[in-house]
Write a protein that holds these residues in place. Structure first.
Motif, short mmCIF file in Angstrom:
data_model
loop_
_atom_site.label_atom_id
_atom_site.label_comp_id
_atom_site.label_asym_id
_atom_site.label_seq_id
_atom_site.Cartn_x
_atom_site.Cartn_y
_atom_site.Cartn_z
N PHE B 26 15.81 -10.37 5.05
CA PHE B 26 15.30 -9.05 4.39
C PHE B 26 14.16 -9.39 3.58
CE2 PHE B 26 15.48 -7.12 -0.02
CZ PHE B 26 15.39 -5.88 0.62
N CYS B 27 13.08 -8.59 3.72
CA CYS B 27 12.00 -8.74 2.79
C CYS B 27 11.55 -7.44 2.21
CB CYS B 27 10.47 -9.10 3.79
SG CYS B 27 9.30 -9.45 2.96
N ALA B 28 11.23 -7.61 0.84
CA ALA B 28 10.91 -6.45 0.27
C ALA B 28 9.57 -6.30 -0.34
CB ALA B 28 12.01 -6.04 -1.10
N PHE B 29 8.95 -5.62 -0.55
CA PHE B 29 7.55 -5.42 -1.42
C PHE B 29 7.72 -4.59 -2.39
CE2 PHE B 29 3.39 -3.71 -2.66
CZ PHE B 29 2.84 -5.16 -3.15
N GLU B 30 7.25 -4.66 -3.60
CA GLU B 30 6.88 -3.52 -4.73
C GLU B 30 5.78 -3.62 -5.18
OE1 GLU B 30 10.28 -3.58 -7.68
OE2 GLU B 30 11.71 -4.85 -6.52
N GLY B 31 5.16 -2.39 -5.41
CA GLY B 31 3.67 -2.18 -5.96
C GLY B 31 4.28 -1.78 -7.30
N TRP B 32 3.79 -2.61 -8.35
CA TRP B 32 3.91 -2.22 -9.76
C TRP B 32 2.44 -1.75 -10.45
CZ3 TRP B 32 6.83 -7.56 -11.08
CH2 TRP B 32 7.82 -7.41 -10.66
N VAL B 33 2.67 -1.04 -11.41
CA VAL B 33 1.52 -0.41 -12.30
C VAL B 33 1.18 -1.87 -13.01
CG1 VAL B 33 0.49 1.14 -13.88
CG2 VAL B 33 2.47 1.91 -12.11
N ARG B 34 -0.24 -2.15 -12.89
CA ARG B 34 -0.66 -3.27 -13.78
C ARG B 34 -1.68 -2.81 -14.80
NH1 ARG B 34 -4.88 -6.54 -11.50
NH2 ARG B 34 -6.09 -5.22 -9.66
N ASN B 35 -1.91 -3.74 -15.64
CA ASN B 35 -2.49 -3.19 -16.87
C ASN B 35 -4.25 -3.43 -16.60
OD1 ASN B 35 -3.11 -5.83 -16.74
ND2 ASN B 35 -2.12 -6.35 -18.56
N GLU B 36 -4.59 -3.42 -15.43
CA GLU B 36 -6.07 -3.72 -15.26
C GLU B 36 -6.41 -3.28 -13.70
OE1 GLU B 36 -9.63 -5.50 -14.31
OE2 GLU B 36 -7.59 -6.18 -13.43
N ASN B 37 -7.38 -2.66 -13.45
CA ASN B 37 -8.10 -2.54 -12.34
C ASN B 37 -9.75 -2.65 -12.27
OD1 ASN B 37 -8.15 -2.10 -9.76
ND2 ASN B 37 -7.96 0.06 -9.79
N GLU B 38 -10.35 -3.57 -11.69
CA GLU B 38 -11.58 -3.56 -11.63
C GLU B 38 -12.33 -3.28 -12.95
OE1 GLU B 38 -13.09 -0.56 -8.73
OE2 GLU B 38 -12.06 -1.72 -7.03
N GLY B 39 -11.85 -4.29 -13.83
CA GLY B 39 -12.21 -4.55 -15.29
C GLY B 39 -11.96 -3.52 -16.20
N HIS B 40 -11.22 -2.23 -15.88
CA HIS B 40 -10.63 -1.38 -16.85
C HIS B 40 -9.24 -1.68 -17.26
CE1 HIS B 40 -13.97 1.36 -15.85
NE2 HIS B 40 -13.92 1.20 -14.42
N THR B 41 -8.99 -1.38 -18.55
CA THR B 41 -7.75 -1.51 -18.91
C THR B 41 -7.11 -0.04 -18.65
OG1 THR B 41 -8.43 -3.19 -20.77
CG2 THR B 41 -6.28 -2.23 -20.98
N VAL B 42 -5.96 -0.23 -17.92
CA VAL B 42 -5.29 0.87 -17.58
C VAL B 42 -4.06 0.99 -18.43
CG1 VAL B 42 -3.79 1.88 -15.61
CG2 VAL B 42 -6.01 0.51 -15.04
N LEU B 43 -4.10 2.31 -18.83
CA LEU B 43 -2.91 2.75 -19.72
C LEU B 43 -1.66 3.20 -18.95
CD1 LEU B 43 -4.09 4.88 -22.82
CD2 LEU B 43 -3.00 2.73 -22.66
N ARG B 44 -1.99 4.12 -17.95
CA ARG B 44 -0.78 4.36 -16.94
C ARG B 44 -1.61 5.10 -15.87
NH1 ARG B 44 -1.50 7.99 -21.32
NH2 ARG B 44 0.20 6.89 -22.30
N LEU B 45 -0.68 5.56 -14.87
CA LEU B 45 -1.26 6.05 -13.71
C LEU B 45 -0.44 7.37 -13.47
CD1 LEU B 45 -1.11 3.08 -10.86
CD2 LEU B 45 -3.09 3.95 -12.13
N GLU B 46 -1.16 7.93 -12.47
CA GLU B 46 -0.63 9.30 -11.82
C GLU B 46 -0.63 9.28 -10.35
OE1 GLU B 46 -2.53 12.26 -14.30
OE2 GLU B 46 -1.40 14.15 -13.20
N TYR B 47 0.39 9.68 -9.91
CA TYR B 47 0.38 9.66 -8.41
C TYR B 47 0.80 11.16 -7.81
CZ TYR B 47 0.41 4.56 -7.59
OH TYR B 47 0.05 3.28 -7.50
N GLU B 48 0.03 11.48 -6.87
CA GLU B 48 0.31 12.90 -6.29
C GLU B 48 0.44 12.67 -4.70
OE1 GLU B 48 -2.88 15.59 -7.19
OE2 GLU B 48 -2.79 16.73 -5.11
N ALA B 49 1.31 13.33 -3.99
CA ALA B 49 1.68 13.16 -2.57
C ALA B 49 1.80 14.67 -2.03
CB ALA B 49 2.66 12.38 -2.43
N TYR B 50 1.25 14.59 -0.58
CA TYR B 50 1.44 15.77 0.03
C TYR B 50 2.85 15.45 0.86
CZ TYR B 50 1.26 19.97 2.92
OH TYR B 50 1.80 21.18 3.54
N GLU B 51 3.97 15.74 0.60
CA GLU B 51 4.96 15.27 1.08
C GLU B 51 5.49 15.55 2.61
OE1 GLU B 51 8.37 15.45 -1.52
OE2 GLU B 51 9.92 14.91 0.16
N PRO B 52 5.10 16.70 3.00
CA PRO B 52 5.28 16.83 4.48
C PRO B 52 4.47 16.08 5.28
CG PRO B 52 5.05 18.99 3.49
CD PRO B 52 4.79 17.87 2.34
#
Lengths: 80, 142, 142, 80
Positions: B26-52
């Protein structure tokens, strides 16, 4: 002229300031709809990594649009 | 199968759903929100999806993975809404008779999910700015 | 770090221990007891380990993985004793800033654990027989 | 002659019918200890994928054994 409903997602929605609008357009293809909305909202996002769907089916930019279609404009994605 | 969720992902519940008496790996992968992206300090993330279309495109990805690396069961759950540092944004799990197919199918699914699904990520930075993020492969190509 | 456990592995507890604010990706592998091996119907498995050397050899494996695929945190727990079909025999988890290192380090660790640690597996078959199992790579080589 | 304590694991233990024994051997190396225990217990397992440790340190088969050493004989492993 065709009546086309356009749905905007993510940065496109923020840029347009609305998520859906119904337009009267002389568009032949999905690419024409993209170009018309770009001009309408003064957007500068290149079409490169954007995607498009017509009536909930992913299509290529040269797909024909028909009167009454709903065109979904997807900016570059980043899941995960 | 892909599920879009606006509530926290529960890995332990999901992995149980992949149990199969013929599964040895069994293999699992999880993507976690991390505190940094390309030199920017990240506070939080917002995801939007078009479900259908996210769901129908994910069905294709799962079928492609099955063709390449035959597995027994696979699931993917993607969060939407506001996420904080450490939150799980995406979970992929695959069970298979042997570990090689479990690893490869899991990797294939997450790689494709990240670039093909109509899902968008907006980062909110510590400096008050925010920005929509391009997928890695797209960013490299453009 | 490797732990040898005679009680059920708890993946959800373990994954929490790998949380790190700089981690963007987490990969886990679980080895489950399956109902079949090389044509034999398996009833249950019995694992035996020599813990002092299992732990020190695992330390080397973790260091090698870190050299090759720098990660943030990694853990491995291996069960000993009698296990039934569906039981988790081994758990490996790795958190890393990006998913590529998480996948590769996790794969490296489980691949090496399976062939290098002083851990032995005895299969009990439905026909009443039982047998000690060689590692896959050894079986291929011999 | 050296006094060597031998520990058997997994199939070696089952075959020998015991997990530890202390032997008086004219052994120079770990390989000699392996050969002596094979003969003693009538084992046929080839040395190929077996491993050996002396006093809890993994060593090669040509490592020297000293009087009082504990030699650990590991049959082929299969973790996970």
């Amino acid at each position: 002229m065709k009546t086309i409903t356009v749905r905007y997602f993510a940065m496109f929605r923020e840029h347009a300031g609305l998520s859906t609008e119904t337009l009267s357009l002389a568009a032949e293809t999905a690419a024409d709809v993209f170009a018309a909305t770009r001009e309408r909202h003064g957007s500068t996002e290149p079409r490169g990594h954007c995607k498009v769907a017509i009536n909930d089916v992913m299509v290529s930019w040269d797909s024909k649009v028909e009167d009454g279609d709903t065109v979904l404009l997807f900016p570059p994605v980043a899941g995960g | 199968m892909l599920t879009i969720s606006s509530t926290p992902i529960q890995p332990d519940v999901l992995r149980r759903r992949l149990f199969d008496p013929a599964a040895g790996g069994f293999c699992a992968f999880e993507g976690w929100v991390r505190n940094e992206n390309e030199g920017h300090t990240v506070l939080r993330l917002e995801y939007e999806a078009y479900e259908p279309l996210a769901v129908s495109e994910a069905d294709k990805i799962f079928a492609e993975a099955m063709d390449r690396f035959p597995y027994l069961q696979a699931l993917c759950v993607h969060r939407i809404g506001l996420l904080e540092i450490g939150d799980c944004a995406v979970w992929v799990g695959v069970s298979s008779p042997h570990r090689d197919a479990a690893f490869r199918a899991c990797r294939y699914i997450i790689d494709e999910v990240k670039v093909r699904l109509p899902i968008w990520k907006k980062e909110h930075y510590v400096d008050g700015n925010s920005g929509w993020v391009n997928c890695e492969r797209c960013a490299r190509a453009s």
